[in-house]
Design a protein around this motif. Structure first.
Motif, PDB file in Angstrom:
ATOM      1  N   GLY A 165       0.986  -1.037   0.191  1.00 15.70           N
ATOM      2  CA  GLY A 165      -0.162   0.109  -0.034  1.00 15.70           C
ATOM      3  C   GLY A 165       0.995   1.101  -0.047  1.00 15.70           C
ATOM      4  O   GLY A 165       1.474   1.515  -0.857  1.00 15.70           O
ATOM      5  N   ASN A 166       0.442   2.123   1.223  1.00 13.22           N
ATOM      6  CA  ASN A 166       1.505   3.097   1.221  1.00 13.22           C
ATOM      7  C   ASN A 166       2.697   3.191   2.171  1.00 13.22           C
ATOM      8  O   ASN A 166       3.330   3.997   2.589  1.00 13.22           O
ATOM      9  N   ILE A 167       3.169   2.063   2.439  1.00 12.88           N
ATOM     10  CA  ILE A 167       4.234   1.691   3.342  1.00 12.88           C
ATOM     11  C   ILE A 167       5.266   1.237   2.401  1.00 12.88           C
ATOM     12  O   ILE A 167       5.251   0.194   1.679  1.00 12.88           O
ATOM     13  N   LEU A 168       6.506   1.689   2.199  1.00 13.85           N
ATOM     14  CA  LEU A 168       7.709   1.454   1.676  1.00 13.85           C
ATOM     15  C   LEU A 168       8.743   0.782   2.574  1.00 13.85           C
ATOM     16  O   LEU A 168       9.044   1.426   3.382  1.00 13.85           O
ATOM     17  N   TYR A 169       9.053  -0.544   2.045  1.00 11.86           N
ATOM     18  CA  TYR A 169      10.114  -1.317   2.801  1.00 11.86           C
ATOM     19  C   TYR A 169      11.484  -1.317   2.225  1.00 11.86           C
ATOM     20  O   TYR A 169      12.331  -1.061   3.123  1.00 11.86           O
ATOM     21  N   GLU A 170      11.546  -1.598   0.883  1.00 13.90           N
ATOM     22  CA  GLU A 170      12.567  -1.822   0.316  1.00 13.90           C
ATOM     23  C   GLU A 170      12.893  -1.027  -0.991  1.00 13.90           C
ATOM     24  O   GLU A 170      12.036  -0.936  -1.780  1.00 13.90           O
TER      25      GLU A 170
END
Length: 377
Positions: A208-213
């Motif tokens: 969604g709107n969470i950027l991890y990598e």
């Protein structure tokens, strides 16, 4: 169309920008500092000064009224439509388990469709995914119905935002203002003025709107390396260095502001979706670049108009305001130069701007843009 504009700070009298007069069934737009909108005496003063039924409240990261940008104030723009009509509907995302897409579908369904020309969206801005909200609103929307608006703000605090229709301002509210009638002419535009820098990378893990990598590396760790000493000022510093994101299959990039960070899993929470495999690049801006971007937005909005606008609804990003600082009113001056010196400006600095790409009907959530909605009857 008749318009009255006024503003006030705490413990001050109302300042009017036009001659005070009584309006018939106006749409009353109230944008204000969140702390002021939480004070019962301020709300009581607004209701006493503007004793009308259709009052829409929204917290802001700066209030735009007439030709000024104010902080720690409330601004009111009351609009009486003489040839057309409006309808306001609301829903609360907390009643939809914070599912912004589901809320968008339900809220759009409530809006009468006959002669509906344009929808202005005023949304909760602290925990809703603006991209998902737009997807819900557009799920069953016909192409000729246009959409603009913005996510409410809370200065640079990012604690909570407030909005409401008729009721006192509260958390979680999403409001649609529908404009109806053949006599209406509504044009819109959105433009930034930011520039990219550094290498282009690829988003390899997100939800969604969470950027991890990014490129297989923890997103926050990579971002901090670019920011250097400024990383100690996160998340506020991220407003000055947003991300340019181009999803797969899209020709136009969208700008994404970082709303918050998570040091535990090295992730970043953005104002809208950041799909896996999107190309991403850092951005920065200058005062002159932002002012020029505002002028470009105004030129796009005026390009195909038949009549002069009678009011300009403005949603500009808090990141632009932070970069402009004491020169922030320069972007309003650029807008007035194009749309007309006598056209009233009304709006707020936001956590996200809702508008289609110029020349398109499909809407997007933008960050760091000047978004204009020009209305005349």
């Amino acid at each position: 169309m008749k318009i009255i504009q006024a503003s006030k700070e705490l413990n001050t009298n109302w300042h009017y920008f036009h001659e005070k007069t009584t309006l018939i069934n106006p749409l009353v737009l109230v944008f204000g500092n969140r702390f002021l909108l939480e004070k019962p005496e301020v709300i009581a003063s607004i209701r006493a000064e503007f004793p009308y039924e259709h009052i829409v409240f929204g917290s802001s990261a700066g209030e735009i009224v007439c030709c000024n940008v104010n902080d720690d104030s409330v601004s009111v723009t009351a609009i009486e439509f003489e040839k057309s009509t409006f309808i306001v509907e609301r829903e609360n995302v907390l009643n939809h388990n914070k599912d912004a897409k589901a809320l968008g579908e339900v809220l759009f369904e409530k809006m009468p469709k006959e002669n509906l020309k344009h929808i202005f969206v005023l949304s909760e801005g602290s925990f809703s995914n603006g991209s998902s909200l737009i997807n819900g609103l557009e799920e069953n929307k016909e192409e000729q119905i246009t959409l603009t608006g913005g996510m409410c703000g809370d200065n640079a605090r990012f604690e909570k935002t407030l909005a409401s229709y008729k009721e006192d301002p509260k958390e979680g509210e999403v409001i649609l203002i529908g404009f109806y009638g053949d006599t209406l002419e509504i044009t819109k535009a959105s433009y930034g003025g930011w520039i990219t820098f550094g290498p282009e990378r690829v988003i390899t893990k997100s939800e969604g709107n969470i950027l991890y990598e990014i490129d297989g590396q923890p997103a926050l760790d990579l971002y901090k390396k670019y920011l250097g000493e400024k990383s100690n000022e996160l998340p506020q510093a991220s407003l000055l260095y947003p991300l340019n994101v181009t999803p797969v299959g899209k020709s136009e990039p969208v700008v994404r502001t970082i709303l918050n960070i998570n040091d535990e899993d090295q992730s970043m929470i953005l104002a809208g979706d950041v799909p896996v495999n999107s190309r991403v690049q850092l951005m920065m801006a200058s005062v002159d670049g932002i002012a020029a971007g505002a002028q470009t937005a105004a030129e796009y909005a005026m390009k195909d108009r038949k009549n002069k606008p009678e009011v300009a609804l403005i949603v500009s990003c808090i990141g632009r305001k932070l970069v402009m600082s004491q020169r922030v009113e320069e972007e309003l001056e650029q807008v007035k130069e194009i749309v007309g010196e006598k056209v009233p400006l009304a709006g707020f600095y936001s956590y996200g701007e809702i508008a289609p790409f110029n020349g398109s009907t499909s809407c997007e959530l933008h960050n760091q843009t000047m978004t204009l909605t020009l209305i005349s009857e």
